[in-house]
Write an enzyme that holds these catalytic residues in place. Structure first.
Site, PDB file in Angstrom:
ATOM      1  N   LYS A 123      24.864  15.012  44.786  1.00  0.00           N
ATOM      2  CA  LYS A 123      25.320  16.393  44.802  1.00  0.00           C
ATOM      3  C   LYS A 123      25.972  16.788  46.121  1.00  0.00           C
ATOM      4  O   LYS A 123      26.878  17.619  46.156  1.00  0.00           O
ATOM      5  CB  LYS A 123      24.155  17.321  44.457  1.00  0.00           C
ATOM      6  CG  LYS A 123      23.730  17.226  42.997  1.00  0.00           C
ATOM      7  CD  LYS A 123      22.642  18.224  42.672  1.00  0.00           C
ATOM      8  CE  LYS A 123      22.390  18.292  41.174  1.00  0.00           C
ATOM      9  NZ  LYS A 123      21.957  17.018  40.601  1.00  0.00           N
ATOM     10  N   LYS A 166      17.670  21.763  46.860  1.00  0.00           N
ATOM     11  CA  LYS A 166      17.963  20.842  45.759  1.00  0.00           C
ATOM     12  C   LYS A 166      17.984  19.406  46.259  1.00  0.00           C
ATOM     13  O   LYS A 166      18.477  19.129  47.361  1.00  0.00           O
ATOM     14  CB  LYS A 166      19.328  21.164  45.126  1.00  0.00           C
ATOM     15  CG  LYS A 166      19.408  22.508  44.439  1.00  0.00           C
ATOM     16  CD  LYS A 166      20.763  22.677  43.784  1.00  0.00           C
ATOM     17  CE  LYS A 166      20.869  23.974  43.013  1.00  0.00           C
ATOM     18  NZ  LYS A 166      22.197  24.125  42.351  1.00  0.00           N
ATOM     19  N   GLU A 208      21.377  25.872  49.156  1.00  0.00           N
ATOM     20  CA  GLU A 208      22.447  26.719  48.639  1.00  0.00           C
ATOM     21  C   GLU A 208      21.938  28.145  48.468  1.00  0.00           C
ATOM     22  O   GLU A 208      20.736  28.396  48.391  1.00  0.00           O
ATOM     23  CB  GLU A 208      22.924  26.227  47.269  1.00  0.00           C
ATOM     24  CG  GLU A 208      23.746  24.965  47.296  1.00  0.00           C
ATOM     25  CD  GLU A 208      24.234  24.571  45.915  1.00  0.00           C
ATOM     26  OE1 GLU A 208      25.178  23.778  45.858  1.00  0.00           O
ATOM     27  OE2 GLU A 208      23.670  25.044  44.908  1.00  0.00           O
ATOM     28  N   HIS A 243      15.708  24.730  32.832  1.00  0.00           N
ATOM     29  CA  HIS A 243      16.976  24.032  33.064  1.00  0.00           C
ATOM     30  C   HIS A 243      17.361  23.091  31.917  1.00  0.00           C
ATOM     31  O   HIS A 243      18.289  22.291  32.072  1.00  0.00           O
ATOM     32  CB  HIS A 243      16.934  23.262  34.387  1.00  0.00           C
ATOM     33  CG  HIS A 243      16.533  24.103  35.557  1.00  0.00           C
ATOM     34  ND1 HIS A 243      17.383  25.002  36.149  1.00  0.00           N
ATOM     35  CD2 HIS A 243      15.351  24.208  36.226  1.00  0.00           C
ATOM     36  CE1 HIS A 243      16.767  25.603  37.148  1.00  0.00           C
ATOM     37  NE2 HIS A 243      15.528  25.150  37.220  1.00  0.00           N
ATOM     38  N   ARG A 299      29.818  11.564  32.026  1.00  0.00           N
ATOM     39  CA  ARG A 299      29.492  10.959  30.722  1.00  0.00           C
ATOM     40  C   ARG A 299      29.809  11.973  29.639  1.00  0.00           C
ATOM     41  O   ARG A 299      30.190  13.115  29.924  1.00  0.00           O
ATOM     42  CB  ARG A 299      28.006  10.611  30.672  1.00  0.00           C
ATOM     43  CG  ARG A 299      27.121  11.818  31.016  1.00  0.00           C
ATOM     44  CD  ARG A 299      25.652  11.574  30.813  1.00  0.00           C
ATOM     45  NE  ARG A 299      24.824  12.610  31.389  1.00  0.00           N
ATOM     46  CZ  ARG A 299      24.600  13.804  30.871  1.00  0.00           C
ATOM     47  NH1 ARG A 299      25.199  14.144  29.733  1.00  0.00           N
ATOM     48  NH2 ARG A 299      23.814  14.690  31.467  1.00  0.00           N
ATOM     49  N   ARG A 345      20.065  22.773  19.275  1.00  0.00           N
ATOM     50  CA  ARG A 345      19.369  21.495  19.377  1.00  0.00           C
ATOM     51  C   ARG A 345      18.043  21.606  18.626  1.00  0.00           C
ATOM     52  O   ARG A 345      17.133  22.319  19.059  1.00  0.00           O
ATOM     53  CB  ARG A 345      19.107  21.141  20.840  1.00  0.00           C
ATOM     54  CG  ARG A 345      20.357  21.006  21.684  1.00  0.00           C
ATOM     55  CD  ARG A 345      20.001  20.436  23.048  1.00  0.00           C
ATOM     56  NE  ARG A 345      21.145  20.464  23.955  1.00  0.00           N
ATOM     57  CZ  ARG A 345      21.188  19.827  25.113  1.00  0.00           C
ATOM     58  NH1 ARG A 345      20.134  19.111  25.513  1.00  0.00           N
ATOM     59  NH2 ARG A 345      22.247  19.891  25.895  1.00  0.00           N
TER      60      ARG A 345
END
Length: 457
Positions: A123, A166, A208, A243, A299, A345
């Site tokens: 990241k 993070k 961040e 998340h 991906r 989903r």
């Protein structure tokens, strides 16, 4: 079998399982390619193996000994004569070592170059690359935090609390921690570093600005090896828990289309700059009219069908053609968005506590009708294993408008019958009637706030 596209490979090993393995198999068949399904002992009786041109066992149920076993997968490709390998999503799909090993074996990796995976998988490096390409990022540290506590405190103060820590190699919601004051900062840094090392074997973390009410908006890109890059559509994936995405839609509602086009072109230009090839997704937080890059997935995404529904572009087939060296054959002006699409989903889990509920599918009735698509590997009599993700199906609908898509999804959910393990269809049915979601534009905390009212964390 007639091959409509003369690719330099004729056989593809699918190094994955479940609905994405079947999805890739179908794309191979449309291109006249031979499909080989790799499977674990737990998936020995999976129905989709019967429709593959060949199938080969790569190990026992634990993913570490099968779907994450690079040597076993390469051996399977050699034994079956597969000239290319498609990793799907999850498992080894963003593993640099795997991409390099496939290339070193003389086979084609259906994905971006290993170096692009390396850069975008970290990241800190990804943020640096995006800033260089003019893609807006969340205000934060220019790189990984050092050991100097005073410098860390200065960075956090300059950004302004609350901030979020993070893991540089993180994903899936792990390795993140919100800090609301300097008093919490140093303990949080220590704990987040320990998590980063434990989960990702990389202790680097960065900091961040924490956005209080953002939406999660994605841009899907396709890039060929001839320097062409296009963005296909945007997606809104804000309805999520811990998340993890629950419902996705395309396009994102109530965002100015010129702003989407501007950020989409920046994403395409970033791909040209870093030499990206294949399908990829830029993920952003969107708040107060501004986009902030958070990561890129190198991906195919679980939610790619909603983009396919509104653009008419087969993303998986495009991956195969691009990997074979074909030019995209598309310019940005050729890509349009028609109507609206939603994806639910459907997982084998308690609909409100989210506890996994693997087991036998005693009965299965799938919905149909105009604009309805179901991506599933499951049939009646199939046993949802406890070893892997609990997904049963992806229920996708398309309508001329968002209102029509919502109505079709409500109808599709009412027609869906799954007897045996508990599933989360009742939660989806409830969310499709939630006034906030129906209005559009909910933030990433919306679902968790609904669950908190029920006492569900």
């Amino acid at each position: 079998m007639t091959r409509p596209h003369a690719l330099p490979f004729s056989s593809v090993l699918i190094a994955n399982r479940g609905e994405i393995a079947l999805r890739i198999q179908r794309a191979c068949r449309t291109l006249g390619l031979r499909s080989v399904c790799a499977y674990s002992e737990s998936d020995r009786h999976a129905p989709y193996l019967q429709s593959a041109d060949a199938a080969i066992c790569i190990g026992p149920a634990p993913a570490a000994k099968s779907y994450l076993n690079i040597e076993a997968i390469l051996t399977a490709a050699e034994l079956t004569g597969a000239e290319a390998i498609h990793p799907g999503y999850g498992f080894l799909s963003e593993n640099v070592d795997f991409a390099q090993a496939v290339h070193a074996s003389g086979r084609v990796f259906i994905g971006p170059p290993a170096e692009a995976i390396r850069v975008m998988g970290n990241k800190v490096a990804a943020k640096r690359a995006m800033l260089a390409a003019g893609v807006p990022c969340v205000p934060g540290s220019g790189g990984a935090l050092g050991e100097d506590e005073a410098e860390t405190a200065r960075i956090a103060a300059d950004i302004g609390y609350p901030v979020i820590l993070k893991a540089a190699g993180g994903g899936g919601g792990r390795g993140m921690r919100i800090v609301r004051s300097q008093a919490e900062l140093f303990k949080a840094v220590q704990v987040t570093r320990e998590e980063a090392q434990r989960f990702f074997a990389n202790p680097d973390i960065y900091i961040e600005k924490f956005l209080e009410h953002p939406r999660h908006v994605e841009i899907q890109v396709l890039c060929d090896s001839h320097g062409e890059a296009v963005w296909l559509s945007d997606r809104d994936c804000s309805l999520q828990r811990r998340h993890q995405k629950v419902i996705e839609e395309a396009p994102a509602p109530d965002i100015d289309r010129s702003a989407i086009a501007a950020i989409g072109e920046r994403c395409a230009e970033a791909c040209r700059r870093i030499g990206y090839i294949g399908a990829g997704t830029f993920e952003f937080l969107f708040e107060d009219g501004a986009f902030y890059f958070i990561e890129m997935n190198t991906r195919v995404q679980v939610e790619h069908p909603v983009t396919e529904m509104v653009t008419g572009i087969d993303i998986v087939a495009a991956q195969l053609r691009i990997a074979g060296g074909e030019p995209l054959g598309l310019r940005q002006r050729d890509i349009g968005i028609s109507g609206h699409a939603l994806e639910c989903r459907i997982n084998a889990e308690d609909p409100f506590t989210f506890a996994p509920r693997p087991g036998l599918i005693e009965d299965l009735v799938l919905p149909g009708g105009p604009g309805v698509r179901v991506d599933t590997h499951v049939t009646r009599g199939y046993v949802i294993p406890s070893s892997y993700d609990s997904m049963i199906a992806k229920l996708i609908v398309h309508g001329a408008t968002r209102a029509e898509a919502l109505a079709r999804m409500r109808l599709a959910l009412s027609e869906l019958v799954i007897a045996g393990p508990a599933c989360n269809a009742p939660l989806h049915a409830e969310l499709l009637c939630d006034p906030g979601f129906v209005a559009g534009g909910v933030d990433i905390h919306h679902l968790e706030k609904l669950l908190e009212k029920r006492g569900i964390a």
